[in-house]
Scaffold this motif. Structure first.
Motif, PDB file in Angstrom:
ATOM      1  N   ASP A 186      37.436  33.560  44.656  1.00  0.00           N
ATOM      2  CA  ASP A 186      36.621  32.998  43.584  1.00  0.00           C
ATOM      3  C   ASP A 186      36.234  31.555  43.920  1.00  0.00           C
ATOM      4  N   VAL A 195      34.391  29.502  42.253  1.00  0.00           N
ATOM      5  CA  VAL A 195      34.369  28.597  41.099  1.00  0.00           C
ATOM      6  C   VAL A 195      35.671  27.793  41.018  1.00  0.00           C
ATOM      7  N   ASP A 212      27.388  25.754  40.249  1.00  0.00           N
ATOM      8  CA  ASP A 212      28.771  25.567  40.669  1.00  0.00           C
ATOM      9  C   ASP A 212      29.216  24.135  40.387  1.00  0.00           C
TER      10      ASP A 212
END
Lengths: 359, 352
Positions: free
Chosen positions: B120, B122, B266
């Motif tokens: 991930d 993020v 992001d």
């Protein structure tokens, strides 16, 4: 027949430091090719002094750096312990570039509970993980990308870069120890790496079935098996017998401890390890010393002549194209290991090289 | 000054991968005989950008064929690794190389890599911070154990264990003034890897030094890296150098998908979102390349030397890592570039 040298990186008793073990294991592994061996092999193990090679492909990459002719093999990469098999495919591809395609990859299923636990992998999934991961890697290496939709592993299309440049057909093997698992390797097209814990003659008939199944499935002959054994070679017959008994017993005791092989409850209810329960009960009942004797009977020890005869016998029984010897195990002093290795290399090895690749 | 060289295995020209690998490995073999102090490798996956998925593995290969030089990663992208396995691999390299490991670690920003490795992105920054903490302590103690927000690792003793301290041998590839202060907290060094204009890198280094000052310690001098183009003919150097670097920057644009817009969403990648906005027009793309270009020493041996020494001063750096072959450059040109550098530039730098 080709000859391999197997490095185990054992330090169970910690009589010397891990550093000293590494320095010496590396020195001996680098001696193998000048002494006449064709290949160097090692095995993946984690978190204890039983065997200290947590990334066997990395060790083989180191060895690839030492020679432009040495062949390399894993015996084995324990594939269920890897969370991402596609990463292993990358490592294999890269290593094959380093060594210009002189790589053989053996995969195993693993049976060390401590390793499954510490690496956070459910041991009950080991067989399924093995089958899926080897298929994912095999397909990936042939196609140049990994893409897989299994019950356990799901891999979106992922290019392997650098791209594999040579087919791995006939170069992917499965390490098998337990009865009944040899035939399972015919369907995925894996060669057989024999790391014996039972009589070579017992393996022979299983191999026949495997070869027939392989032929049927793939329309081609199975690659010749690779035979592995622990070696103790000494010109003095008595010394060979005594010292072989000492080190092989200690080694085997270490195996029983590492894998908890004498505790049936350790394997009770673990999917895929059902026949380990009975084996463990057998070991518990017979006692480690008796079991160690059975282990010794399968291995290679004695005078050079006796060692040669034993390996000829193994070759005849299983038709191995390559024999891999392990010369240092348990806490054997490195001076003894080097003597063992050099005696074997000067007396036994030249004769073995004359044997045909197939029996 | 310590001078290393790096081999990025870049294949923007889409040569045969095996040929590319053999060529780059052969360049790596020159590091020791040509007099460099270290050899460095990167981590990238899946594209032609860099065929180098495991820097600890390729450096293990070189540990087998070198005696003297140090072996460095720039960087191991920690969020792409399991905390136990990566520590095991670092320890193995240190055993194979008899203690010659230099360890650069970082976070990585390639979306294609995060996606296909199933990590991930993020949470990449928080994850990277925990993994760096976990790894630095593991390498000292030989015991991997961490209880964080993202990383939960029950205690495990690694074998083979460490045999010498990693203090002074760990570096973070810090690319922003927000991350570089973390080096001080962990007591590690900093790598300056070109990804923006020189002044922006200076800001990162300043934040790094200030963080060390706040804890009353002296910051280890940063290590800076860059690719260079050297030629005795100043006109060829300027023209061919710029052409090679434009191709090199194209490789970066392709791999990081800088022609897209995904960075905008992001939270960790605001600076890169600005790059994406900038290069969305041809003029903007040229402006970005113009801003990157001063990071790369280009010219005659004397000019290249002076540029490197200027950068050294600008960053207060103690070590330098040079890259001779990059982008779409041919092996022959890369080797020419490397050998001329080693002959005419390296001795002067080492004398500094």
């Amino acid at each position: 027949m080709r000859l391999g040298y197997g490095a185990t990186f054992q330090n169970p008793g910690q009589e010397i430091t891990d550093r000293e073990v590494y320095r010496e294991e590396i020195r001996l592994a680098r001696l193998a090719e000048p002494l006449g061996f064709d290949s160097v092999w090692s095995t993946e193990h984690h978190v204890t002094g039983y065997q200290m090679c947590p990334d066997v492909l990395q060790f083989l990459s180191y060895m690839a750096g030492t020679s432009d002719t040495l062949e390399l093999g894993s015996m084995v990469v324990v594939i269920p312990w890897h969370q991402n098999p596609a990463r292993v495919a990358e490592q294999i591809a890269v290593l094959d570039h380093y060594c210009d395609g002189r790589l053989t990859v053996g995969f195993g299923r693993g049976s060390g509970r401590i390793e499954f636990e510490k690496l956070g992998v459910d041991m009950g999934q080991a067989r399924e993980r093995f089958m899926e991961a080897t298929a994912l890697i095999e397909q990936g290496l042939e196609r140049g990308y990994c893409e897989y939709d299994g019950a356990i592993f799901k891999q979106a299309r992922m290019e392997i870069r650098p791209s594999p440049f040579k087919s791995f057909k006939g170069r992917l093997y499965a390490g098998v120890a337990s009865a009944g698992s040899i035939q399972l390797m015919a369907k995925p097209g894996l060669g057989i790496l024999l790391i014996p814990q039972r009589p070579w003659a017992d393996i022979r008939s299983e191999l026949e079935e495997y070869r027939a199944a392989f032929r049927k499935q793939h329309g081609a002959e199975a690659p010749p098996p690779v035979g592995v054994a622990w070696v103790f070679c000494d010109e003095d017959e008595q010394r060979a017998r005594d010292e072989a008994a000492k080190w092989m017993t200690r080694y085997w005791r270490g195996v029983i401890e590492h894998y908890d092989f004498a505790k049936p409850e350790n394997f009770q209810g673990v999917k895929g390890y059902e026949n380990y329960v009975g084996q463990a009960q057998g070991i518990k009942d017979a006692g480690i010393d008796a079991i160690a004797k059975d282990f010794m009977d399968v291995q290679v020890w004695g005078t050079p002549k006796a060692c040669l005869e034993k390996i000829r016998y193994i070759h005849e029984q299983v038709g191995c194209g390559q024999f891999v010897g392990i010369f240092r195990y348990a806490d054997m002093p490195f001076a003894e290991a080097e003597r063992n290795l050099r005696t074997f290399a000067t007396t036994v090895l030249p004769e073995l090289k004359k044997l045909p690749a197939k029996a | 000054m310590h001078v290393g060289m790096c081999i990025p295995f870049m294949n923007h020209a889409r040569a045969d991968d095996h040929e590319l690998m053999k060529g780059e490995l052969a360049l790596g073999d020159l590091a020791e005989p040509l007099g460099f102090d270290s050899l460095w490798c990167f981590e990238h996956h899946f594209t032609s950008y860099m065929l180098s998925p495991n820097p600890l593995q390729v450096l293990s290969y070189f540990a087998g064929r070198t005696r003297r030089i140090q072996l460095g990663t720039m960087v191991v992208v920690l969020p792409w690794h399991h905390p136990v396995r990566v520590a095991e691999e670092v320890l193995l390299l240190d055993h194979f190389s008899h203690g010659r490991t230099l360890l650069g670690v970082g976070r990585g920003i390639g979306r294609i890599e995060y996606e296909r490795l199933g990590v991930d992105q993020v949470e990449s920054k928080a994850l990277a911070i925990e993994l760096i903490r976990c790894l630095t302590s593991t390498l000292e103690s030989g015991v991997c154990e961490y209880d964080g927000e993202h990383v939960k690792q029950p205690k495990v003793q690694l074998r083979p264990g460490p045999f010498q301290s990693f203090r002074g041998r760990i570096f973070i590839g810090a690319g922003s003034p927000e991350t570089s202060p973390m080096c001080a907290e962990l007591g590690v060094g900093m790598l300056v890897i070109p990804q923006k204009a020189p002044e922006a890198h200076v800001a990162d280094v300043t934040a790094y030094r200030e963080a060390y000052e706040r804890i009353g310690a002296e910051a280890p001098a940063p290590i800076f890296q860059n690719m260079f183009f050297v030629d005795e003919d100043p006109v060829r150097a300027r023209e061919e150098g710029r052409r090679q670097f434009d191709l090199h920057y194209d490789a970066i644009i392709d791999h990081y998908e800088f022609r897209g817009t995904h960075m905008a969403a992001d939270k960790n990648n605001k600076a890169y979102a600005a790059v994406q906005r900038l290069i969305s027009t041809p003029e903007g793309e040229k402006a970005w390349k113009d801003a990157m270009f001063p990071m790369n020493p280009v010219g005659t041996p004397r000019q290249v030397r002076d540029q490197i020494l200027d950068q050294r001063k600008m960053f207060g750096a103690g070590r330098f890592v040079a890259g001779a072959r990059y982008g779409a450059m041919s092996m022959a040109e890369g080797e020419r570039n490397l050998r001329l550098f080693a002959e005419k530039v390296l001795p002067a730098l080492k004398a500094e």
